[in-house]
Every structure is written in structure tokens, then in C-alpha cells.
Design an enzyme around this catalytic site. Structure first.
Site, mmCIF file in Angstrom:
data_model
loop_
_atom_site.group_PDB
_atom_site.id
_atom_site.type_symbol
_atom_site.label_atom_id
_atom_site.label_comp_id
_atom_site.label_asym_id
_atom_site.label_seq_id
_atom_site.Cartn_x
_atom_site.Cartn_y
_atom_site.Cartn_z
ATOM 1 N N ARG A 26 -67.476 16.607 40.182
ATOM 2 C CA ARG A 26 -67.971 17.902 40.018
ATOM 3 C C ARG A 26 -68.915 18.200 41.312
ATOM 4 N NH1 ARG A 26 -69.903 18.722 33.996
ATOM 5 N NH2 ARG A 26 -67.959 17.336 33.333
ATOM 6 N N GLY A 80 -74.699 6.991 31.432
ATOM 7 C CA GLY A 80 -74.182 5.857 32.041
ATOM 8 C C GLY A 80 -74.664 5.359 33.247
ATOM 9 N N HIS A 123 -75.541 19.188 27.644
ATOM 10 C CA HIS A 123 -76.006 17.738 27.200
ATOM 11 C C HIS A 123 -77.262 18.005 26.388
ATOM 12 C CE1 HIS A 123 -74.237 16.304 31.179
ATOM 13 N NE2 HIS A 123 -73.437 15.839 30.403
ATOM 14 N N GLU A 174 -76.241 10.032 21.398
ATOM 15 C CA GLU A 174 -75.753 11.445 21.075
ATOM 16 C C GLU A 174 -75.353 11.461 19.738
ATOM 17 O OE1 GLU A 174 -74.118 11.965 24.927
ATOM 18 O OE2 GLU A 174 -74.308 13.907 24.588
ATOM 19 N N PHE A 229 -69.635 4.896 39.341
ATOM 20 C CA PHE A 229 -70.869 4.356 40.212
ATOM 21 C C PHE A 229 -71.067 2.878 40.370
ATOM 22 C CE2 PHE A 229 -73.977 7.624 41.518
ATOM 23 C CZ PHE A 229 -73.362 8.691 41.258
ATOM 24 N N GLY A 243 -74.185 10.820 33.940
ATOM 25 C CA GLY A 243 -73.381 10.098 33.394
ATOM 26 C C GLY A 243 -72.042 10.574 34.362
ATOM 27 N N ASN A 244 -70.920 10.833 33.854
ATOM 28 C CA ASN A 244 -69.708 11.426 34.778
ATOM 29 C C ASN A 244 -70.149 12.832 34.859
ATOM 30 O OD1 ASN A 244 -67.574 9.441 35.462
ATOM 31 N ND2 ASN A 244 -66.942 9.512 33.249
#
Ligand code: ADP
Length: 398
Positions: free
Chosen positions: A241, A332, A180, A385, A285, A210-211
Site C-alpha cells: 500500500r 512482523g 490495528h 492480538e 521485508f 507488518g504487511n
């Protein structure tokens, strides 16, 4: 200059065409299910209608051909011909120790990215397919590779080494790389800009939630530590994860559940994190947040554990930098989740932080969300990004 930004995954491809002068997105979209039945392209020109077309995409070259057709289409296209696209910027996940900065892509760079594929077997090959497909269809357009790992290459040895036999680093380059990076770089710079303070004078912690999720410590404009490691599995608890854990758990669970290494890694990547902690309630979330407010114990457990881990990393990185001036939330969850920000900041009273709950409820703005008397500032900064990749691309091809 108009820059096409490509983020190519194994079966998907996200794209944006950005005008580098105005820094506005001219058109964007997504190809999904490449190489699988039912593939489709979504295309949204700025200010126009979003179009979704189901069409066969046997491979990435066909996907990119469809993207270029959409951009040049007579009715809904945004450029007359491909010559109007001055450069292509590609997101590349792993640059190893080779790439500390973005580079113009040539045959040697392609070879080096291939060599890094060992470290990111799911991502780098897909990124390369995107690069090769663009090369075929736009042979004369300069292309730039922007690496997720590059921003973190300034970490000192003490931050990137693991407590393992040193020969594993010497022989196999086993170390912390971090991911990231484009987002951590963009958000930390943007925070300094919004505050009107020189970037090089600040100690910043960026929480990219985020994810996938990671934290970085940015001191005097350089990354000094980050939570993801050799791979994006380490660090925070994420959507699916596990993040950090005792490595001996792997052997223990392998024996109990009769799993081999591939199956175990699959559990840690896809069935753990917030999804696993919530007893499979959700990795999203929005569901965890609403469950939390409804008093669902699965959602409360997942949310509480997640936020505690973020707060622990903030504590660790405050120590790493001997202080912190600004903590930024992005991506996110970080941008849209007032509950997560609030629960994390509940642990940070020792940094003199008081959240302004009204500002904490705002979305989509680069803002300070702490009260004026807070010793450390907390900010919400939406990441971008694609814009960061376009900027890097223009800087190299100009
Ligand atoms: P990635 O790029 O890593 O796939 P994103 O940065 O898009 O992920 O973040 C996805 C996460 O953001 C999901 O868990 C999603 O639930 C969360 N999210 C999106 N919108 C909201 C919202 N309004 N409130 C809370 N979480 C949100």
C-alpha cells in the site's frame, strides 16, 4: 475459561483457543481458500504436531465446523466437547464511531456492524460471516466483538478531522478512524508493564510494522493520534500500500495510464508500497533486507524510503504529545527487522536515543533495545492480538 478467538477474512479464517487463566494458546490454526478450489485447514495443538488437511470448504460455516471438529477430535483435539469453550471473541475491523469498546454480540450489534460495512466493504462483511457461522454452530456460547478501530476513538477532533468540507464529516462520517487498535493497545500497555511504570504516566509511540503498518501516539494511556485514516490505506508506506501521497496524483496517473477509480485504488492497495518502490522486487521485508545488504539499488531505495517515513511519523507524534518516553516496534517487520529499527533510530539522535546493537538483534522478547543512558527508550514488544481479544472477551462475559 477457554476462549476461541476468530479472525475471519473473505477467504481465510485464523483461530486460536486460549486458556484465559494461564493466557496460553491451547491450539491454533488457519482455514485457507474458503469458497475456492483446494481449500485447506491447518491445525496445531500446543506441543503437538501441525496437521494440514486439504478438504472442501464451500463457505465459512463449513470452515468453522471443521475448526470445531479439529478442537474436539478424539485423537488430536484439545477439548472434550464444545461446552468447554466458554466464549468466542471475534476480531471486527471497523466499528465506526459507534464502538469505542468491545461489546457482547447480540442482534442489535450485528445490525450496527452491518451499518459500518460501508466504511470497510472488504472486511466487515467477512467478519459478520464468521460471527453468523459461529452463532449457528454454538448458539448458546456468548460472543464478543473486538474492533480494530476502538482504541483510537479517544483521538481528539483536531487529530481525526481532515481538511475537507466539514459537511462530509457530518453527512458521511469521513474522518480518521485508525486500525490495528488491538495491537497498539496491547503493545503500549505491555511496554508500561515491562518498564514497571504506570501506563497513565507515559508518552508512547507504537510502530506496528507488518504487511499493513501504522503508528500511534498514546499519551497518558489514551490514543491521541494514529497514521491510518478512514481506511487502512493512509499513513506509512506498507508492503503493497502507498500510504500518504498527494491526492492529485490520482487524477494525474488516471489520465496518463488510462485507469478508472477502481483500477487506481487497486494500484494504491496492491502494487505500491515497498513492492512498487522496489520495482516489483518484493513486498516481503526479508527479501528487501537481503537485497539491501547485497547492494541491490531497488532494495536500498525501498528500505531507505520506508524507514524515512517511519522516522517522520515519530517526529510528528513527538510534537503531538510534546515529547515521548518510549518508542515500541512490533508486528512482523517491527519485531524481526533489526535493520529497520536501526535505520529508523538513526534519525532519532535528537531524542537522545542510542541503540544497543546486540539487544537490537534479539527476537521474540519484550525488551528495551537502547543503551541505559538513552533519554528516550526504544523497545521491541512482540504483539499478541489474539491474547488481547481473549482478555477483552473474558472481561465482558464473566
Ligand atoms: P500482517 O499481520 O499485517 O499480515 P505481519 O505482522 O505478519 O503482517 O508481518 C509480515 C511482514 O513481516 C512481512 O513483510 C515479512 O517479510 C516480515 N517479516 C517476517 N519475518 C521477518 C524477518 N525475520 N525479518 C524481517 N522481516 C520479517
Amino acid at each position: 475459561m477457554k476462549v476461541l478467538v476468530i479472525n475471519c477474512g473473505s477467504s481465510s479464517l485464523k483461530f486460536q483457543l486460549i486458556d484465559s487463566e494461564s493466557e496460553q494458546c491451547i491450539a491454533k490454526g488457519l482455514c485457507e481458500r474458503i469458497g475456492i478450489d483446494g481449500s485447506m485447514i491447518t491445525y496445531s495443538p500446543a506441543g503437538g504436531e501441525k496437521e494440514k488437511t486439504v478438504t472442501p470448504m464451500p463457505d465459512h460455516t463449513e470452515a468453522i465446523r471443521l475448526v470445531l471438529n479439529a478442537l474436539t477430535n478424539e485423537k488430536t483435539g484439545v477439548v472434550k466437547n464444545l461446552e468447554e469453550i466458554g466464549a468466542v471473541g471475534h476480531r471486527v475491523v471497523h466499528g465506526g464511531e459507534k464502538f469505542a469498546e468491545s461489546v457482547i454480540i447480540d442482534d442489535d450489534v450485528i445490525k450496527e456492524i452491518e451499518a459500518c460495512s460501508d466504511l470497510a466493504p472488504l472486511h466487515n462483511p467477512a467478519n459478520l460471516i464468521g460471527i453468523n457461522a459461529c452463532k449457528k454452530l454454538m448458539p448458546n456460547t456468548p460472543m464478543v466483538a473486538v474492533f480494530d478501530t476502538a482504541f483510537h476513538q479517544t483521538m481528539p477532533e483536531k487529530a481525526y478531522l481532515y481538511g475537507l468540507p466539514y459537511e462530509y464529516y457530518e453527512k458521511y462520517r469521513v474522518r480518521r478512524y485508525g486500525f490495528h487498535g488491538t495491537s497498539h493497545s496491547y503493545v503500549s500497555k505491555r511496554a508500561a508493564q515491562v518498564l514497571g511504570v504506570p501506563y497513565e504516566s507515559l508518552k508512547i509511540i507504537v510502530c506496528h510494522l507488518g504487511n499493513g503498518a501504522s503508528v500511534s501516539a498514546v499519551k497518558n494511556g489514551k490514543c491521541v493520534d494514529t497514521s491510518m485514516g478512514l481506511t487502512p490505506l493512509e499513513g506509512l508506506i506498507m508492503g503493497t500500500r502507498s500510504g500518504d501521497m498527494d491526492p492529485a496524483i490520482m487524477e494525474y496517473i488516471a489520465k496518463k495510464e488510462n485507469l478508472n477509480m477502481d483500477q487506481l485504488i487497486n494500484v494504491l492497495n496492491k502494487k505500491s508500497g515497498v513492492l512498487g518502490l522496489s520495482g516489483n522486487l518484493s513486498s516481503d521485508f526479508r527479501d528487501i533486507e537481503s537485497g539491501y545488504f547485497e547492494g541491490n539499488p531497488d532494495a536500498i531505495r525501498a528500505m531507505t524510503t520506508y524507514c524515512y517515513h517511519v522516522a517522520k511519523y515519530i517526529g510528528a507524534y513527538t510534537a503531538a504529545m510534546n515529547g515521548v518516553d518510549v518508542i515500541c516496534f512490533t508486528a512482523g517487520v517491527g519485531e524481526n527487522g533489526p535493520l529497520v529499527r536501526s535505520l529508523v533510530c538513526d534519525y532519532l539522535g535528537y531524542l537522545g536515543i542510542t541503540l544497543d546493537e546486540e539487544l537490537n538483534n534479539k527476537r521474540g522478547e519484550d525488551i528495551v533495545i537502547t543503551t541505559p543512558d538513552s533519554r528516550t527508550k526504544v523497545m521491541t514488544i512482540p504483539t499478541n492480538e489474539e491474547l488481547a481479544i481473549a482478555r477483552e472477551t473474558v472481561a465482558l462475559v464473566k
